[in-house]
Each structure stands twice: as structure tokens, then as C-alpha cells.
Design a protein around this motif. Structure first.
Motif, PDB file in Angstrom:
ATOM      1  N   ALA A  24       1.063  -1.183   0.003  1.00 53.55           N
ATOM      2  CA  ALA A  24      -0.041   0.026   0.255  1.00 53.55           C
ATOM      3  C   ALA A  24       0.982   1.135  -0.096  1.00 53.55           C
ATOM      4  O   ALA A  24       0.370   2.296  -0.225  1.00 53.55           O
ATOM      5  CB  ALA A  24      -1.075  -0.089   1.237  1.00 53.55           C
ATOM      6  N   LEU A  25       2.139   1.101   0.338  1.00 50.04           N
ATOM      7  CA  LEU A  25       3.011   2.218   0.340  1.00 50.04           C
ATOM      8  C   LEU A  25       3.907   2.546  -0.762  1.00 50.04           C
ATOM      9  O   LEU A  25       4.497   3.609  -0.956  1.00 50.04           O
ATOM     10  CB  LEU A  25       3.927   2.180   1.695  1.00 50.04           C
ATOM     11  N   ILE A  26       3.855   1.542  -1.754  1.00 52.94           N
ATOM     12  CA  ILE A  26       4.523   1.508  -2.926  1.00 52.94           C
ATOM     13  C   ILE A  26       3.624   1.697  -4.309  1.00 52.94           C
ATOM     14  O   ILE A  26       2.978   0.795  -4.498  1.00 52.94           O
ATOM     15  CB  ILE A  26       5.536   0.499  -2.883  1.00 52.94           C
ATOM     16  N   PRO A  27       3.829   2.910  -4.950  1.00 55.33           N
ATOM     17  CA  PRO A  27       3.059   2.815  -6.175  1.00 55.33           C
ATOM     18  C   PRO A  27       3.257   1.721  -7.106  1.00 55.33           C
ATOM     19  O   PRO A  27       4.486   1.332  -7.158  1.00 55.33           O
ATOM     20  CB  PRO A  27       3.515   4.257  -6.658  1.00 55.33           C
ATOM     21  N   LYS A  28       2.455   1.199  -7.798  1.00 47.26           N
ATOM     22  CA  LYS A  28       2.268  -0.126  -8.836  1.00 47.26           C
ATOM     23  C   LYS A  28       2.797  -1.168  -8.202  1.00 47.26           C
ATOM     24  O   LYS A  28       3.522  -2.197  -8.954  1.00 47.26           O
ATOM     25  CB  LYS A  28       3.245   0.505  -9.817  1.00 47.26           C
ATOM     26  N   ALA A  29       2.858  -1.571  -7.037  1.00 42.46           N
ATOM     27  CA  ALA A  29       3.090  -2.704  -6.232  1.00 42.46           C
ATOM     28  C   ALA A  29       1.935  -3.350  -6.009  1.00 42.46           C
ATOM     29  O   ALA A  29       1.010  -2.728  -5.348  1.00 42.46           O
ATOM     30  CB  ALA A  29       3.983  -2.497  -5.067  1.00 42.46           C
ATOM     31  N   ALA A 162       6.346  -2.011   7.993  1.00 41.30           N
ATOM     32  CA  ALA A 162       5.867  -1.585   6.717  1.00 41.30           C
ATOM     33  C   ALA A 162       6.518  -0.420   6.008  1.00 41.30           C
ATOM     34  O   ALA A 162       7.274  -0.476   4.732  1.00 41.30           O
ATOM     35  CB  ALA A 162       4.486  -1.690   6.369  1.00 41.30           C
ATOM     36  N   ARG A 163       6.616   0.679   6.964  1.00 41.59           N
ATOM     37  CA  ARG A 163       7.347   1.714   6.251  1.00 41.59           C
ATOM     38  C   ARG A 163       8.694   1.571   6.041  1.00 41.59           C
ATOM     39  O   ARG A 163       9.720   1.882   5.361  1.00 41.59           O
ATOM     40  CB  ARG A 163       6.960   3.019   7.270  1.00 41.59           C
ATOM     41  N   PHE A 168      13.258   0.234   2.302  1.00 39.71           N
ATOM     42  CA  PHE A 168      14.212  -0.921   1.756  1.00 39.71           C
ATOM     43  C   PHE A 168      14.043  -1.514   0.651  1.00 39.71           C
ATOM     44  O   PHE A 168      14.936  -1.308  -0.417  1.00 39.71           O
ATOM     45  CB  PHE A 168      14.537  -1.887   2.847  1.00 39.71           C
ATOM     46  N   ILE A 169      12.873  -1.826   0.192  1.00 35.77           N
ATOM     47  CA  ILE A 169      12.368  -2.222  -1.154  1.00 35.77           C
ATOM     48  C   ILE A 169      12.815  -0.976  -2.217  1.00 35.77           C
ATOM     49  O   ILE A 169      13.363  -1.206  -3.148  1.00 35.77           O
ATOM     50  CB  ILE A 169      11.071  -2.485  -1.144  1.00 35.77           C
ATOM     51  N   LYS A 170      12.541   0.179  -1.739  1.00 39.22           N
ATOM     52  CA  LYS A 170      12.722   1.452  -2.951  1.00 39.22           C
ATOM     53  C   LYS A 170      14.156   1.514  -3.078  1.00 39.22           C
ATOM     54  O   LYS A 170      14.513   1.902  -4.242  1.00 39.22           O
ATOM     55  CB  LYS A 170      12.057   2.588  -2.311  1.00 39.22           C
TER      56      LYS A 170
END
Length: 173
Positions: A24-29, A162-163, A168-170
């Protein structure tokens, strides 16, 4: 090739909850579970799944011989043209991680373990208290944690975890 984030950890560790909150925090994920792919495969093959135990037995029966079918079906559950990142929870087998990587996908593995007390409480709430850590689907955790790009232990509050995971993912992709 898709960018893939895999979530591993014991049953009841919060993989799905954290994956959903992170997506929910990452666009297009998008978030999807390997169990979704298993359910679709079982449905397509007219295999009845009545419980989590049935799902685990079916998953174990195809984990080695048909892992790629499982992976592709899992992606198809939520594939959309604008999706460029899949957050997939429920990884149980290290060879599936290696197979996905060898297929050319960029993969990040996250391992979650909030501790035995929290896991047992969650399992009990869900009616999964009869699941043993010695169940065949739960036997690869040491290997998965060793292979993880990020391992999180202790209390995992979904919003703050999640944040941190989203950041980390970004940075990874």
C-alpha cells in the motif's frame, strides 16, 4: 522480468499483513500470496482444498516438480499492466527462491519472525494452533533466514515495519 519481493517466515509471523501494508506504500506494487497461486492451481486441476492443512499437503506435492507453475499462477492472480513490483508472501522452499532468481527476476527476500510467543498467539486466534514447526512446510526456515536480504526478528508492528520495509525495497529496486 518482474521485480519480486518474497516474504518468508513461520506460519503466523505476519507475512501477509506486512506484505499488504508494504504494498500500500509503494506505487504500482501489488501483494499476493503463494497460497493464492496454490488455490488457483488446485481449482484448475479439480483438487479439493478444505483447510490450510490440505493446502500445505498440495503445496508440498508440487513444490519441487512444479514450482514454476506455482510462481506463474501466483503472479497471474494479481497481474495488471501497470504492475512493476510483486510482493509475494508465503515462501517455504529455498529452491523456489533460487529458481526465480535463475529465471532472471530481480528478487529481494525478507524473513520475518516475531518470536514464538506471538506466533503461537496468532496461530491460536486463527485456529492454526495444531501446526507444528516440524511440519514439512516449516522445515526450511533456517535456510531461508540465512539467504534473506533482510531479516526482521522481534515484535513487528505492521505500520512501522511496513514503512521501514518499503524504504528498503525502494532503495533495492
Amino acid at each position: 522480468m518482474e521485480n519480486i519481493v518474497l516474504f518468508a517466515g513461520p506460519i503466523g509471523s505476519g507475512k501477509t499483513t506486512i506484505a499488504q501494508a508494504t504494498a500500500a506504500l509503494i506505487p504500482k506494487a501489488v501483494q499476493v500470496s503463494f497460497s493464492d497461486g496454490l488455490k488457483m492451481l488446485a481449482c484448475n486441476e479439480n483438487i479439493p482444498i478444505y483447510s490450510r492443512s490440505d493446502l500445505q499437503v498440495f503445496g508440498e506435492s508440487i513444490a519441487y516438480s512444479r514450482w514454476r507453475d506455482l510462481f506463474v499462477m501466483t503472479l497471474e492472480c494479481k497481474r495488471a499492466p501497470e504492475t512493476n513490483l510483486f510482493l509475494i508472501d508465503g515462501l517455504r522452499h529455498p529452491h523456489i527462491l533460487e529458481g526465480i532468481r535463475s529465471d532472471g527476476h530481480k528478487v529481494l527476500l525478507l524473513y520475518l519472525n516475531p518470536g514464538e510467543k506471538i506466533i503461537n498467539r496468532r496461530r491460536s486466534k486463527r485456529g492454526d494452533s495444531n501446526i507444528s514447526d516440524r511440519h514439512v512446510s516449516e522445515t526450511h526456515h533456517r535456510d531461508l533466514e540465512r539467504l534473506a536480504d533482510l531479516s526482521m526478528r522481534g515484535k513487528l508492528a505492521s505500520s512501522s515495519s511496513a514503512r521501514a520495509i518499503a524504504e528498503f525495497i525502494k532503495s533495492y529496486f
